[in-house]
Design a protein around this motif. Structure first.
Motif, PDB file in Angstrom:
ATOM      1  N   VAL A 243      20.393  -8.795  -5.508  1.00  0.00           N
ATOM      2  CA  VAL A 243      19.387  -8.412  -4.533  1.00  0.00           C
ATOM      3  C   VAL A 243      20.081  -8.184  -3.201  1.00  0.00           C
ATOM      4  CG1 VAL A 243      17.224  -9.015  -3.404  1.00  0.00           C
ATOM      5  CG2 VAL A 243      17.677  -9.828  -5.718  1.00  0.00           C
ATOM      6  N   TYR A 244      20.092  -6.939  -2.770  1.00  0.00           N
ATOM      7  CA  TYR A 244      20.609  -6.576  -1.464  1.00  0.00           C
ATOM      8  C   TYR A 244      19.410  -6.435  -0.532  1.00  0.00           C
ATOM      9  CZ  TYR A 244      24.751  -5.590  -4.207  1.00  0.00           C
ATOM     10  OH  TYR A 244      25.825  -5.708  -5.055  1.00  0.00           O
ATOM     11  N   HIS A 245      19.654  -6.390   0.769  1.00  0.00           N
ATOM     12  CA  HIS A 245      18.550  -6.360   1.727  1.00  0.00           C
ATOM     13  C   HIS A 245      18.834  -5.336   2.820  1.00  0.00           C
ATOM     14  CE1 HIS A 245      17.555 -10.235  -0.120  1.00  0.00           C
ATOM     15  NE2 HIS A 245      18.804 -10.571   0.095  1.00  0.00           N
ATOM     16  N   GLU A 246      17.774  -4.772   3.345  1.00  0.00           N
ATOM     17  CA  GLU A 246      17.843  -3.881   4.501  1.00  0.00           C
ATOM     18  C   GLU A 246      16.963  -4.528   5.574  1.00  0.00           C
ATOM     19  OE1 GLU A 246      19.533  -0.496   6.158  1.00  0.00           O
ATOM     20  OE2 GLU A 246      19.831  -1.218   4.119  1.00  0.00           O
ATOM     21  N   ILE A 247      17.592  -5.049   6.634  1.00  0.00           N
ATOM     22  CA  ILE A 247      16.842  -5.761   7.674  1.00  0.00           C
ATOM     23  C   ILE A 247      16.015  -4.764   8.468  1.00  0.00           C
ATOM     24  CG2 ILE A 247      17.003  -7.198   9.749  1.00  0.00           C
ATOM     25  CD1 ILE A 247      19.599  -8.350   8.579  1.00  0.00           C
ATOM     26  N   ASP A 248      14.741  -5.074   8.581  1.00  0.00           N
ATOM     27  CA  ASP A 248      13.777  -4.228   9.285  1.00  0.00           C
ATOM     28  C   ASP A 248      13.614  -4.675  10.731  1.00  0.00           C
ATOM     29  OD1 ASP A 248      10.444  -4.240   9.759  1.00  0.00           O
ATOM     30  OD2 ASP A 248      11.384  -2.318   9.233  1.00  0.00           O
ATOM     31  N   SER A 249      13.465  -5.980  10.932  1.00  0.00           N
ATOM     32  CA  SER A 249      13.299  -6.513  12.287  1.00  0.00           C
ATOM     33  C   SER A 249      13.634  -7.999  12.287  1.00  0.00           C
ATOM     34  CB  SER A 249      11.859  -6.298  12.792  1.00  0.00           C
ATOM     35  OG  SER A 249      10.934  -6.889  11.906  1.00  0.00           O
ATOM     36  N   THR A 250      13.893  -8.513  13.476  1.00  0.00           N
ATOM     37  CA  THR A 250      14.191  -9.928  13.635  1.00  0.00           C
ATOM     38  C   THR A 250      13.727 -10.366  15.028  1.00  0.00           C
ATOM     39  OG1 THR A 250      15.914 -11.627  13.528  1.00  0.00           O
ATOM     40  CG2 THR A 250      16.573  -9.470  14.384  1.00  0.00           C
ATOM     41  N   TRP A 251      13.247 -11.591  15.121  1.00  0.00           N
ATOM     42  CA  TRP A 251      12.780 -12.124  16.399  1.00  0.00           C
ATOM     43  C   TRP A 251      12.808 -13.646  16.334  1.00  0.00           C
ATOM     44  CZ3 TRP A 251       9.796 -10.096  12.595  1.00  0.00           C
ATOM     45  CH2 TRP A 251       8.750 -10.841  12.104  1.00  0.00           C
ATOM     46  N   SER A 252      12.516 -14.267  17.452  1.00  0.00           N
ATOM     47  CA  SER A 252      12.533 -15.731  17.509  1.00  0.00           C
ATOM     48  C   SER A 252      11.299 -16.227  18.239  1.00  0.00           C
ATOM     49  CB  SER A 252      13.792 -16.221  18.233  1.00  0.00           C
ATOM     50  OG  SER A 252      13.667 -15.969  19.618  1.00  0.00           O
ATOM     51  N   ALA A 253      11.137 -17.549  18.231  1.00  0.00           N
ATOM     52  CA  ALA A 253      10.048 -18.174  18.989  1.00  0.00           C
ATOM     53  C   ALA A 253      10.385 -18.267  20.471  1.00  0.00           C
ATOM     54  CB  ALA A 253       9.745 -19.562  18.425  1.00  0.00           C
ATOM     55  N   ARG A 254      11.607 -17.909  20.854  1.00  0.00           N
ATOM     56  CA  ARG A 254      12.096 -17.827  22.231  1.00  0.00           C
ATOM     57  C   ARG A 254      12.139 -19.178  22.955  1.00  0.00           C
ATOM     58  NH1 ARG A 254      12.909 -12.775  24.430  1.00  0.00           N
ATOM     59  NH2 ARG A 254      12.552 -13.641  26.477  1.00  0.00           N
ATOM     60  N   HIS A 255      12.512 -20.226  22.229  1.00  0.00           N
ATOM     61  CA  HIS A 255      12.724 -21.516  22.889  1.00  0.00           C
ATOM     62  C   HIS A 255      14.105 -21.545  23.541  1.00  0.00           C
ATOM     63  CE1 HIS A 255       8.990 -23.106  21.391  1.00  0.00           C
ATOM     64  NE2 HIS A 255       9.321 -22.708  20.180  1.00  0.00           N
ATOM     65  N   PHE A 256      15.127 -21.152  22.813  1.00  0.00           N
ATOM     66  CA  PHE A 256      16.442 -20.961  23.426  1.00  0.00           C
ATOM     67  C   PHE A 256      17.083 -19.651  22.960  1.00  0.00           C
ATOM     68  CE2 PHE A 256      17.371 -23.637  19.714  1.00  0.00           C
ATOM     69  CZ  PHE A 256      18.392 -22.922  19.104  1.00  0.00           C
ATOM     70  N   ILE A 257      16.575 -19.063  21.904  1.00  0.00           N
ATOM     71  CA  ILE A 257      17.057 -17.738  21.483  1.00  0.00           C
ATOM     72  C   ILE A 257      16.290 -16.710  22.299  1.00  0.00           C
ATOM     73  CG2 ILE A 257      17.278 -16.078  19.591  1.00  0.00           C
ATOM     74  CD1 ILE A 257      17.299 -18.492  17.661  1.00  0.00           C
ATOM     75  N   GLN A 258      16.974 -16.050  23.208  1.00  0.00           N
ATOM     76  CA  GLN A 258      16.322 -15.083  24.092  1.00  0.00           C
ATOM     77  C   GLN A 258      16.175 -13.710  23.454  1.00  0.00           C
ATOM     78  OE1 GLN A 258      14.880 -16.084  26.968  1.00  0.00           O
ATOM     79  NE2 GLN A 258      15.487 -18.038  26.085  1.00  0.00           N
ATOM     80  N   ALA A 259      17.109 -13.347  22.586  1.00  0.00           N
ATOM     81  CA  ALA A 259      17.048 -12.038  21.929  1.00  0.00           C
ATOM     82  C   ALA A 259      17.750 -12.134  20.581  1.00  0.00           C
ATOM     83  CB  ALA A 259      17.712 -10.965  22.791  1.00  0.00           C
ATOM     84  N   ALA A 260      17.239 -11.378  19.627  1.00  0.00           N
ATOM     85  CA  ALA A 260      17.856 -11.256  18.306  1.00  0.00           C
ATOM     86  C   ALA A 260      17.955  -9.767  18.007  1.00  0.00           C
ATOM     87  CB  ALA A 260      17.028 -11.980  17.256  1.00  0.00           C
ATOM     88  N   ARG A 261      19.199  -9.252  17.974  1.00  0.00           N
ATOM     89  CA  ARG A 261      19.411  -7.811  17.789  1.00  0.00           C
ATOM     90  C   ARG A 261      20.041  -7.538  16.426  1.00  0.00           C
ATOM     91  NH1 ARG A 261      22.136  -8.685  22.355  1.00  0.00           N
ATOM     92  NH2 ARG A 261      24.039  -7.748  21.564  1.00  0.00           N
ATOM     93  N   ILE A 262      19.583  -6.481  15.794  1.00  0.00           N
ATOM     94  CA  ILE A 262      20.168  -6.055  14.524  1.00  0.00           C
ATOM     95  C   ILE A 262      21.413  -5.228  14.833  1.00  0.00           C
ATOM     96  CG2 ILE A 262      19.812  -4.729  12.418  1.00  0.00           C
ATOM     97  CD1 ILE A 262      16.781  -5.272  12.807  1.00  0.00           C
TER      98      ILE A 262
END
Length: 160
Positions: A122-141
């Motif tokens: 099973v391979y994957h193609e990432i569509d989007s990513t995000w966080s609850a923004r407690h200490f992760i300010q940004a998540a970029r693909i």
């Protein structure tokens, strides 16, 4: 007589070549690689800010499973996180400096038949990513295709 001997040898070669290999020789692990942007953090005695691109101590656990993937791991430059094949979103709780955040990764699964012995990968193609923004300010693909190996797929910007 020579024809019969040649025919028998030919049959043995053909049947030997047609045996089924029941061992999967592939050991590829398919994980999304998550790295950090360079960031300013306080040193141990809180007297100066230093630049780093690694987690000093981090714990990562999958949400919806009891998998503790990293348990107070130190000096980690990249997290390699498996993505679930039975759904199209995987969530992780990341604990860093006694703070917790949630990383969401949404993707499309790509089932590819490898062989009888190995079955599907099973391979994957990432569509989007995000966080609850407690200490992760940004998540970029960075690279949306997850095919295994130590490849950077997602880069996190965190704040202390």
């Amino acid at each position: 007589m020579k024809r019969i001997l040649f025919f028998n040898i030919l049959l043995c070669v053909v049947f030997a070549a047609c045996t089924v290999d029941t061992t999967c020789h592939l050991t590829q692990k398919i994980h999304a690689g998550v790295t950090l942007d360079s960031m300013l953090v306080w040193n141990k005695d809180h007297t100066a800010l230093v630049v780093t691109d690694q987690w000093d101590t981090v714990s990562v656990q999958g949400i919806g499973s009891d998998s503790l993937l990293y348990n107070h791991a130190t000096k980690v430059k990249a997290l390699y996180l498996p993505l679930r094949a039975d759904t199209n979103i995987t969530l992780y709780t990341i604990t860093w400096k006694q703070r917790q955040d949630t990383l969401y990764i949404r993707y499309i699964n790509d089932f590819q038949y490898v062989s009888f012995a190995c079955g599907d990968f099973v391979y994957h193609e990432i569509d989007s990513t995000w966080s609850a923004r407690h200490f992760i300010q940004a998540a970029r693909i960075i690279n949306p295709t997850v095919h295994g190996g130590e490849i950077e797929n997602i880069r996190l910007t965190i704040s202390e």
